[in-house]
Design a protein around this motif. Sequence first.
Motif, PDB file in Angstrom:
ATOM      1  N   ALA A   1      -3.606   6.258   2.922  1.00 18.15           N
ATOM      2  CA  ALA A   1      -3.639   6.145   1.458  1.00 18.15           C
ATOM      3  C   ALA A   1      -4.988   6.590   0.900  1.00 18.15           C
ATOM      4  O   ALA A   1      -5.056   7.294  -0.115  1.00 18.15           O
ATOM      5  CB  ALA A   1      -3.343   4.705   1.037  1.00 18.15           C
ATOM      6  N   ARG A   2      -6.078   6.187   1.565  1.00 25.69           N
ATOM      7  CA  ARG A   2      -7.409   6.564   1.089  1.00 25.69           C
ATOM      8  C   ARG A   2      -7.646   8.065   1.263  1.00 25.69           C
ATOM      9  O   ARG A   2      -8.267   8.713   0.415  1.00 25.69           O
ATOM     10  CB  ARG A   2      -8.486   5.769   1.829  1.00 25.69           C
ATOM     11  CG  ARG A   2      -8.500   4.283   1.517  1.00 25.69           C
ATOM     12  CD  ARG A   2      -8.624   4.036   0.024  1.00 25.69           C
ATOM     13  NE  ARG A   2      -9.783   4.716  -0.530  1.00 25.69           N
ATOM     14  CZ  ARG A   2      -9.874   5.134  -1.783  1.00 25.69           C
ATOM     15  NH1 ARG A   2      -8.869   4.967  -2.619  1.00 25.69           N
ATOM     16  NH2 ARG A   2     -10.969   5.734  -2.205  1.00 25.69           N
TER      17      ARG A   2
ATOM     18  N   VAL B   1       0.833  -1.205   0.000  1.00 25.06           N
ATOM     19  CA  VAL B   1       0.000   0.000   0.000  1.00 25.06           C
ATOM     20  C   VAL B   1       0.868   1.255   0.000  1.00 25.06           C
ATOM     21  O   VAL B   1       0.573   2.236  -0.701  1.00 25.06           O
ATOM     22  CB  VAL B   1      -0.951   0.000   1.212  1.00 25.06           C
ATOM     23  CG1 VAL B   1      -1.690   1.335   1.331  1.00 25.06           C
ATOM     24  CG2 VAL B   1      -1.965  -1.126   1.096  1.00 25.06           C
ATOM     25  N   SER B   2       1.967   1.235   0.765  1.00 26.92           N
ATOM     26  CA  SER B   2       2.847   2.402   0.795  1.00 26.92           C
ATOM     27  C   SER B   2       3.554   2.600  -0.539  1.00 26.92           C
ATOM     28  O   SER B   2       3.685   3.741  -1.019  1.00 26.92           O
ATOM     29  CB  SER B   2       3.869   2.263   1.927  1.00 26.92           C
ATOM     30  OG  SER B   2       4.672   1.110   1.750  1.00 26.92           O
TER      31      SER B   2
ATOM     32  N   ALA C   1      -5.714   9.826  -1.470  1.00 28.17           N
ATOM     33  CA  ALA C   1      -6.337   9.651  -2.784  1.00 28.17           C
ATOM     34  C   ALA C   1      -7.538  10.565  -2.966  1.00 28.17           C
ATOM     35  O   ALA C   1      -7.810  11.021  -4.086  1.00 28.17           O
ATOM     36  CB  ALA C   1      -6.763   8.192  -2.971  1.00 28.17           C
TER      37      ALA C   1
ATOM     38  N   GLY D   1      -3.952  14.366  -3.296  1.00 28.63           N
ATOM     39  CA  GLY D   1      -4.083  13.187  -4.144  1.00 28.63           C
ATOM     40  C   GLY D   1      -4.420  13.533  -5.576  1.00 28.63           C
ATOM     41  O   GLY D   1      -3.917  12.904  -6.510  1.00 28.63           O
TER      42      GLY D   1
ATOM     43  N   THR E   1      -5.757   0.913  -3.870  1.00 34.94           N
ATOM     44  CA  THR E   1      -5.327   0.512  -2.529  1.00 34.94           C
ATOM     45  C   THR E   1      -5.818  -0.886  -2.194  1.00 34.94           C
ATOM     46  O   THR E   1      -5.057  -1.732  -1.708  1.00 34.94           O
ATOM     47  CB  THR E   1      -5.847   1.518  -1.491  1.00 34.94           C
ATOM     48  OG1 THR E   1      -5.320   2.829  -1.788  1.00 34.94           O
ATOM     49  CG2 THR E   1      -5.422   1.115  -0.089  1.00 34.94           C
TER      50      THR E   1
ATOM     51  N   ASN F   1       2.378   1.734  -3.363  1.00 40.53           N
ATOM     52  CA  ASN F   1       1.340   2.141  -4.307  1.00 40.53           C
ATOM     53  C   ASN F   1       1.156   3.657  -4.338  1.00 40.53           C
ATOM     54  O   ASN F   1       0.729   4.212  -5.350  1.00 40.53           O
ATOM     55  CB  ASN F   1       0.018   1.453  -3.943  1.00 40.53           C
ATOM     56  CG  ASN F   1      -1.051   1.676  -4.988  1.00 40.53           C
ATOM     57  OD1 ASN F   1      -0.854   1.391  -6.169  1.00 40.53           O
ATOM     58  ND2 ASN F   1      -2.193   2.205  -4.560  1.00 40.53           N
ATOM     59  N   ILE F   2       1.474   4.339  -3.237  1.00 39.93           N
ATOM     60  CA  ILE F   2       1.385   5.803  -3.215  1.00 39.93           C
ATOM     61  C   ILE F   2       2.347   6.411  -4.219  1.00 39.93           C
ATOM     62  O   ILE F   2       2.037   7.415  -4.873  1.00 39.93           O
ATOM     63  CB  ILE F   2       1.656   6.327  -1.790  1.00 39.93           C
ATOM     64  CG1 ILE F   2       0.590   5.818  -0.822  1.00 39.93           C
ATOM     65  CG2 ILE F   2       1.705   7.849  -1.768  1.00 39.93           C
ATOM     66  CD1 ILE F   2       0.848   6.185   0.631  1.00 39.93           C
TER      67      ILE F   2
ATOM     68  N   SER G   1       5.667   7.250   1.747  1.00 36.37           N
ATOM     69  CA  SER G   1       5.857   5.846   1.382  1.00 36.37           C
ATOM     70  C   SER G   1       7.046   5.243   2.120  1.00 36.37           C
ATOM     71  O   SER G   1       6.966   4.128   2.639  1.00 36.37           O
ATOM     72  CB  SER G   1       6.055   5.735  -0.126  1.00 36.37           C
ATOM     73  OG  SER G   1       6.331   4.418  -0.516  1.00 36.37           O
TER      74      SER G   1
ATOM     75  N   VAL H   1      -2.051   2.735   7.526  1.00 36.07           N
ATOM     76  CA  VAL H   1      -1.526   3.007   6.190  1.00 36.07           C
ATOM     77  C   VAL H   1      -2.648   3.020   5.149  1.00 36.07           C
ATOM     78  O   VAL H   1      -2.636   3.833   4.213  1.00 36.07           O
ATOM     79  CB  VAL H   1      -0.421   1.989   5.811  1.00 36.07           C
ATOM     80  CG1 VAL H   1      -0.990   0.601   5.566  1.00 36.07           C
ATOM     81  CG2 VAL H   1       0.342   2.449   4.572  1.00 36.07           C
TER      82      VAL H   1
ATOM     83  N   ALA I   1       5.143  12.453  -1.369  1.00 38.48           N
ATOM     84  CA  ALA I   1       4.622  11.097  -1.523  1.00 38.48           C
ATOM     85  C   ALA I   1       5.713  10.065  -1.242  1.00 38.48           C
ATOM     86  O   ALA I   1       5.464   9.035  -0.610  1.00 38.48           O
ATOM     87  CB  ALA I   1       4.068  10.906  -2.939  1.00 38.48           C
TER      88      ALA I   1
END
Length: 355
Positions: free
Chosen positions: A194-195, A62-63, A198, A203, A277, A65-66, A234, A190, A230
């Motif tokens: 992330a959400r 997930v990190s 976004a 985001g 995510t 993915n940022i 991450s 996390v 970012a």
Amino acid sequence: MQTAAAVSSGSGSPSGVPASLRGILPVLVALPVLLVLEWLLSNSPFATYLLSIMAVNIILAVSLNIVNGMTGQFSIGHAGFMAVGAYLAGVTSLALKDVALSFLPVAVSDQVFLVVALLAGGICAALAGFLVGLPSLRLRGDYLAIVTLGFGEIIRVAVTNTEAFGRALGLSGIPQTSSVAMVGFWVFLVVLVARRIAGSSHGRSLWAIREDEVAAEAMGVNTTGYKVRAFVISSFFAGIAGGLFAHFVPIINPGSFTFVKSMEIVVMVVLGGLGSTTGAIVAAVFLTLLPEGLRSAFAAFGSGSNLAQQVDQIRMPVYGMMLVVLMLSRPQGLFGTRELWEVVPRWIPRRRKGM
């Protein structure tokens, strides 16, 4: 229709949750669930270990993915930041090993020191991410991948030749104070971060950089600043994942943070869908359970004396075949940029009218 008085007082919301509680509500829901899960798995060491590995991989995926998904950059040195967090958190825990908080129960005191060690590892990893990202994120194309790959190898060679980190033998004696509730809390955190990123203006700037960096810069977006932020976020969570990993394995050594580990995380992000995510979560869970399935298969049909070696030999070719098939059949990944709740309704057959 919501009244003006309700809106002004903050007691009303479209979801029926007071505005003052909307920010903390996820935490209030997550904490008792994690405590119950910890209690249920208290007598199952293997399930606890497997769930902890799965949680660490989710945090890493997930990190990453940022950066790789939302921002459109390509980092392949995430294991390097994980190593920074693991070793710094481990050294911090060893330094605090003989310290006791007399006014707290031992279990609570251990968790307090664990959080301190995790934050130390995460902050050091974030600082490393800033130092690596600030010069390299001004570049475009594949240069970031080359820089992050070099950083990962530098960290691995550095810890291999540092006496304080145990050299090639690794660092042992770290207190095994991690728990399912603790790793679950950081997974929750996390995903929440992330959400929130976004759906925020930050985001949207990251998505704009991903789609067309030149156009985003022409519209006034500080592309370098957003990419560095970012990258730092991450790297921080990668350090947290490394710190958690160091506190539930007997020993950490440079072999746990090689280029292969970085590629495993990249495979998780690409498989789930760059920018999704929940896709990263699903892929991390699947690729964590896959080696266990392979071990069971080898145990049933082959020799059980060298299961770990057999699984390690076949795991990366399997990952490569999965990526080739995925790129040919669905280049955007399982979920693309969408989330699980946006995709599942499309798979559910709808009832025709008049039936």
